[in-house]
Motif scaffolding. Structure first.
Motif, PDB file in Angstrom:
ATOM      1  N   LYS E  37       5.039   4.671  11.587  1.00 62.25           N
ATOM      2  CA  LYS E  37       4.009   4.283  10.635  1.00 62.25           C
ATOM      3  C   LYS E  37       2.642   4.442  11.292  1.00 62.25           C
ATOM      4  CE  LYS E  37       3.181   0.174   8.097  1.00 62.25           C
ATOM      5  NZ  LYS E  37       3.433  -1.269   8.192  1.00 62.25           N
ATOM      6  N   GLU E  72       0.699  -3.786   1.405  1.00 59.98           N
ATOM      7  CA  GLU E  72       0.798  -2.447   0.823  1.00 59.98           C
ATOM      8  C   GLU E  72       0.559  -2.511  -0.680  1.00 59.98           C
ATOM      9  OE1 GLU E  72       4.537  -0.794   1.968  1.00 59.98           O
ATOM     10  OE2 GLU E  72       4.024  -0.805   4.103  1.00 59.98           O
ATOM     11  N   ASP E  79      -0.350   5.314  -1.858  1.00 59.05           N
ATOM     12  CA  ASP E  79      -0.162   4.074  -1.111  1.00 59.05           C
ATOM     13  C   ASP E  79      -1.409   3.723  -0.320  1.00 59.05           C
ATOM     14  OD1 ASP E  79       2.466   3.463  -1.871  1.00 59.05           O
ATOM     15  OD2 ASP E  79       3.252   4.973  -0.499  1.00 59.05           O
ATOM     16  N   LEU E  81      -3.397   0.287   1.954  1.00 65.25           N
ATOM     17  CA  LEU E  81      -3.257  -1.013   2.600  1.00 65.25           C
ATOM     18  C   LEU E  81      -4.515  -1.800   2.305  1.00 65.25           C
ATOM     19  CD1 LEU E  81      -1.898  -0.138   6.144  1.00 65.25           C
ATOM     20  CD2 LEU E  81      -0.783  -1.622   4.469  1.00 65.25           C
TER      21      LEU E  81
END
Lengths: 92, 92, 92, 92, 92, 92, 92
Positions: E37, E72, E79, E81
């Motif tokens: 990630k 998230e 996507d 954050l």
């Protein structure tokens, strides 16, 4: 009351715990490992307090404290407890 | 109300718990280990409070407190609870 | 609304929970142990608040609170909840 | 947007969650227990804020919040979430 | 950098994570579930900050953040954050 | 000391850890997995500090830090640690 | 007292622990792994304190500290402890 040459820091207080009772009210002697740890003792040294927490207790005061309060110290063969004044419940 | 010679520190309060009921409403006697610990008691001594927390309760007040509040103390054969005033819920 | 002779301390509020529904919308009776604990009640006494937290709710307000908020108290045979005002979610 | 007669306390906000999608992008219907709990909703009531935390969101705002934020409430048969504004992540 | 129509609340920042590397330095392709990630991303929206925490990062900054920071969010199929600025470690 | 193009946020500091010793005092070579993680390193970048925490360490200082302090970062193939200045124990 | 070239940060203090006793009062030698870790030591370096916590202890003071206080450091082959002054109990 013992004489000790020690200066607790800040809001800490040095306490000489009262001797645990060695005999019950009815006269039975209590074996060493069954004696309840006393929660009463005599203040033998105090710190200077802090700006926010000036100390209330004085050397010579008999105080009551929680069962698991403070750090055990051995000085010159005697056992003491050193704790913050906030851990002391009352003066008797 | 008992007379005690003790001065709680800061925002602490000494409470003499009310006696647990020994009989149910319908007249049955309650065995000792089934009695519910009372949550009601009488204030018998109070501290001086703190700069931030002056005390509200007074000696003689009947107060209600949480089930697990305070530290149990035995003074001259009687059981007391010592707790911070913030652990007292109400005056009745 | 019940009359109670009790003064909550500081920012605490005494609430008389609304009776749990004993019947579903479709008319079925709900057995006692399946009733969901109500989260709604009536304020029956309030404290004086604190310097930092003056109270908003008043005696007589119907309020909503979290499922596990407060301490249960039995006064004169009735059940109440005592909680800090911060545990109250809304006035309805 | 629903009309509700409820006043959240302090910095709390009442949110009507957006309906969960019942169909995937490719047209498949999603069974009820596989629907992901939505993290988006509409503000339907706000508190007065606090001295330290005046509220930013207004009634009618669409907001995004964390998956496990807030307390579920059922009012007049509809489900709502009540949470502190600090649990709201963003306005969309 | 994506265009998003979202306003983070208070000291929160919306970040578009950098794409995970799909190839190692030596040219091997990395299967999807073995990709680490990324901890790097681009700021795409910022809140107004708070009285105590004015924001330092600006839209367009490339930032580094801790592995498990933020919540998230999926917005329009992408996507993101969302995290408090305090969870951002550095600007590169 | 490496040159890095990175600006730590607030009270954070970027540290290049000293190389672990590869040989014991008596001349034995230490296999890679037995080397103790060094707790010493060189400051390579510092944040602007905060209103409450102006920074004390400067770029180029050799510092000592706790074994598990900070977040590991890989920048351009080199390993760094980024930590708050409060996690730095001393300057040597 | 050792000479060390190290500057503790903020309210930290570097302490050289007193050597553990290697012989009991009755003359028995104590094997190395049975020696109790000493809780007494000499201050060898002090930080500059903080705005809120100016330091009280000085280089050369003999201090008492809790059993698990501080971080162990090896400098030039000698073992030291570095801790915040708040972890020091008293000066003897």
């Amino acid at each position: 009351m013992s004489q000790v040459n020690i200066k607790p820091l800040a809001d800490r207080v040095l306490i000489e715990p009262a001797a645990a009772e060695t005999q019950t009210a009815s006269g039975l002697f209590i074996p060493d490992n069954a004696k309840e740890k006393p929660q009463k003792g005599t203040v033998v040294a105090v710190g200077n307090g802090t700006k926010d927490e000036p100390l209330t207790v004085k050397v010579g005061d008999t105080v009551i404290y929680g069962k698991y309060s403070g750090t055990e110290l051995n000085l010159d063969g005697s056992d003491y407890l050193i704790m913050r004044e906030a851990d002391i419940l009352a003066i008797v």
